[in-house]
Design a protein around this motif. Sequence first.
Motif, short mmCIF file in Angstrom:
data_model
loop_
_atom_site.label_atom_id
_atom_site.label_comp_id
_atom_site.label_asym_id
_atom_site.label_seq_id
_atom_site.Cartn_x
_atom_site.Cartn_y
_atom_site.Cartn_z
N LEU A 190 10.91 -80.53 8.57
CA LEU A 190 11.77 -79.41 8.21
C LEU A 190 11.34 -78.18 8.99
CD1 LEU A 190 12.21 -79.72 4.40
CD2 LEU A 190 13.58 -80.60 6.26
N HIS A 191 12.29 -77.34 9.14
CA HIS A 191 12.08 -76.12 9.91
C HIS A 191 10.89 -75.35 9.38
CE1 HIS A 191 13.54 -71.83 10.78
NE2 HIS A 191 12.61 -72.24 11.60
N ASP A 192 9.77 -75.43 10.11
CA ASP A 192 8.54 -74.82 9.67
C ASP A 192 8.26 -73.57 10.48
OD1 ASP A 192 7.19 -75.78 7.60
OD2 ASP A 192 6.17 -77.39 8.69
N ALA A 193 8.89 -72.50 10.17
CA ALA A 193 8.65 -71.28 10.93
C ALA A 193 7.27 -70.76 10.55
CB ALA A 193 9.71 -70.25 10.60
N PRO A 194 6.56 -70.16 11.50
CA PRO A 194 5.23 -69.63 11.19
C PRO A 194 5.30 -68.66 10.01
CG PRO A 194 5.71 -69.46 13.55
CD PRO A 194 6.93 -70.00 12.91
#
Lengths: 224, 71, 594
Positions: free
Chosen positions: C4-8
């Motif tokens: 899944l979209h793991d943005a910092p």
Amino acid sequence: MKLSAKTVAIVIGCAVFIGLPLLFYGLGDVPRRSLLKEVLSVLTLLAFSLMLGQFYLARSNEVVLELFKPPEIQKVHKFIAYGAVIIILLHPALIVLPRFFEAGIKPWDAFVTMVTTFDSAGVLLGLVGWALLLVVLLTSMFRMRLIKRFGIKYRTWRYVHGGLTVTFVVIGIWHSIDLGRHTDVAMAIYMITLAAIGTLMLGQLYWADMSKTVKKPLPKGEKS
Amino acid sequence: MTINSINGCIGCEECVKSCPCDVIRLDKETGKAVILYPADCQICHLCRMYCPVDAIEIRPEKSIPVVVSWG
Amino acid sequence: MTGLHDAPVPSRREFLALSGGALGLSSLGLGAAWAQNKVELDPAAITNTDHATDVLVIGGGMAGLFAAVKAHDAGASTMMISKGRLGSSGLTPFAKGFFVYDPKTETESIDAFVDTVSRSALGTNNPVYTRQLAEHSLDRAAELKDWGFFDQNLANRSFMKPVTDRDIPLIERVVVTHLIKEDGRIAGAAGFRLDGEETVTIRAKTVILCTGAGGFKPSGFPVCDLTHDGSIMAYQIGAKITGKEWNDGHSGRSVNPADCYNGWGDMFDRVPSTSGVEVHHDLGVDLNYQAYMKGNPVAGGPQVATDDPVAGGPVTPEEFVRSFPAREGGPRDEAGGGPGGPPPGGRPGGPPADGEGGAPGGPPMRGYAMGGASAGMAIHKSEGLVPIDDRCASNIPGLYAAGDALGSHMAGGIYTQIGSSLAGSAVQGAIAGEAAAEFAAGIKAPSIPDTKLAEVKEEILAPLKREAGYGPAWVTQTLQGVMIPNFVLYIKKEPMMRAALAYIEELRDHHMPMLRAANMHELRLVFETRNMILSAEMKLRASLMRTESRCSHYRLDYPEMDTENWQAWINIFKDAEGRMQLVKQPFAAWPRQT
Ligand SMILES: Cc1cc2nc3c(=O)[nH]c(=O)nc-3n(C[C@H](O)[C@H](O)[C@H](O)COP(=O)(O)OP(=O)(O)OC[C@H]3O[C@@H](n4cnc5c(N)ncnc54)[C@H](O)[C@@H]3O)c2cc1C
Ligand code: SF4
Ligand code: SF4
């Protein structure tokens, strides 16, 4: 005293026929679009509410009759009515107008699709309403000639006019409840209420007029 | 989320036909377009552009979590 | 499995989007992996309509349009069928640049053009198809102009014109799931209607697959309605498939990555136009490599990946290196390069063509670049059915393919001539249409036994009849989590691909046979999921086999080009035991026919 009563009447009129629809428009939770589209929406909404307002700028409204002179009323009635009618007659075109300025289906194609969607009760009502309104417009513009030509009484003309407009309004409200982008529950109740009261007032007047002559059924506007 | 709302629909079915992902269907009872499968919307705006009365609003967020390569 | 979209640091909006997503998940029932199948219709009541034609064209994009028109004009009874609307499905609605080789204005000869493309493609292109593109593009553009294609941004009306003029039967919103083969040649196809409770069978002397490309329903590239259906159906009946190791390297934006419309600037709003010769070496996986080696640039911080590129990674031939800094690869790039191509003026990484948007890749509010927008898709025209000649025929007699569904390697394993994908589909569609009509004229209509049709219908409806099963949306998400991350199919290496293959085989053997569908929409998702699983397997196996790096295929463990062993394409087919087999086919050779 008389002047301020007039002012009050005008202010109330504006509040009811311009303020309220604007309020319901503002409160509605329909997504906003571009400025042009919103302006066109508001214009169409106001045209319709002002059209409903015509019931109240007529002989049937005793309050107004008392405050203003009949020629004054007639002038305003005519002025607002012609303006509103023209906008409402144009509103199918106004809906597709913004497509001139943005990507998507071409305005004319959109228009054709729109007016040929015969499966939709709302569209059919709209087409019938549009034709009726055109008749209202033409008969009003040429009423003098019609009266002369067919030798009818001015009073009869008034019945015809009243009858046509009441039918138009019933169809128009129905059309707008079915299709109107901004016709939510509040707006619908608002329009029905105005139309119902207006029709009742008109009915009362005609009833009074006619009880002396022939009997005619009451227009059924209040039901829709 | 994705395709968001439809207002002022005349039931012409243009959007139903134009949606590549079969997100919209016509409700048989009301005769109007309904957003049935928003999770499959690819936010391409074709439905909106084909709608003759510009009834469709689309929001930029996807309604389900998205998987990307990096970022 | 989660990728899944793991943005910092998720921004507020992203956070909202994510939590909104969770809501969507629960309310849409996507969370249910294995569950009871609450069927909304009576599968037993589903009827069948049967059609017959000489030439059946499957797909309603640019290729399908020309295939049908030219087959009809060549005298064959022709029918079109598509799962979406003509000109409003597949990739065609979004392409705005149409390549035209106009001898009057071009300074370079067609020979020189083909040579330039071949140099940029490092030999991976099939020069026969590259030449064909140049030779026919002008005529196709002229026809499109007549039909009004260059007059508005939506293609449906202009596409309908020649079809209604010729009275070509067109059935839209039918998902074709099966190709039918009898006596060693094509005999028809079958599928189901999205809008009615009905299966559809078509008996045909020839079939032209114009089903486009496909992907893993990624975010940021409008390919979510395509899952390589044509390739997979053809593979099932013995056709050869090629080009699966190449990668389309489109990236998107971290804020609302799935928003294709805004992510592409004003591209979808534009009216199509033509463009001339301009050969690049575009949109491989260079940016993926930078992000892999150095991490992704963070919003507001230095543009790590592009400002100071790490050495190594995918190589652009000297001649085609361009002067601007390393591309950031936002979707805007396609406007100027990529498969597509301008409207003239656009340059990848350079200033946007018409001033909208600002920095390459989009205005800053869209966040930083993010990979995998077109995950699961190869370079247009590189993947698909293997042609056995220059007329779009496959190894199955009577089965043709054109456009993105044909592995013609017209451009090679990298985007070379800009704007040539759309033109290529038009050119190949026309050629396939004529070839199929000619073939159909010489043969009798095939006969398909009723038992066969009943069997196919049974297969189509099986997911509706399952009492319980895996939800296709859940299986798709699982597949996305396995296949989309950068370190699997972009920056490739053996152990990781083997691991991913193990997952995919599990999905293939254990989930694919147990997918459930409650309605016709889900039935479509079931078949799309099946196709994505088999596509994923093909991509992994081909990528494992190609032990070199070239064009858009990059192996971290084999970073060099291997001209000794790999002057070859990879063809994939199903063997007699039903196993997936891969063989090399030397560049610039036609496959041997058995
Ligand atoms: C955003 C974007 C921008 C682009 N820009 C350009 C550009 O500027 N210039 C350029 O040259 N190229 C561009 N391209 C690439 C170009 O759009 C494609 O290469 C080309 O349109 C492919 O055409 P096609 O007919 O082969 O396939 P598609 O247009 O993809 O058509 C596939 C058709 O098959 C149908 N189909 C699929 N599966 C089934 C099934 N199972 N049953 C029935 N029907 C099915 C689909 O409904 C669809 O109608 C761009 C692509 C994208 C996404
Ligand atoms: S935005 Fe595109 S995918 Fe979404 S509903 Fe509209 S047409 Fe379908
Ligand atoms: S295209 Fe617009 S008006 Fe027509 S059905 Fe869809 S939403 Fe309704």
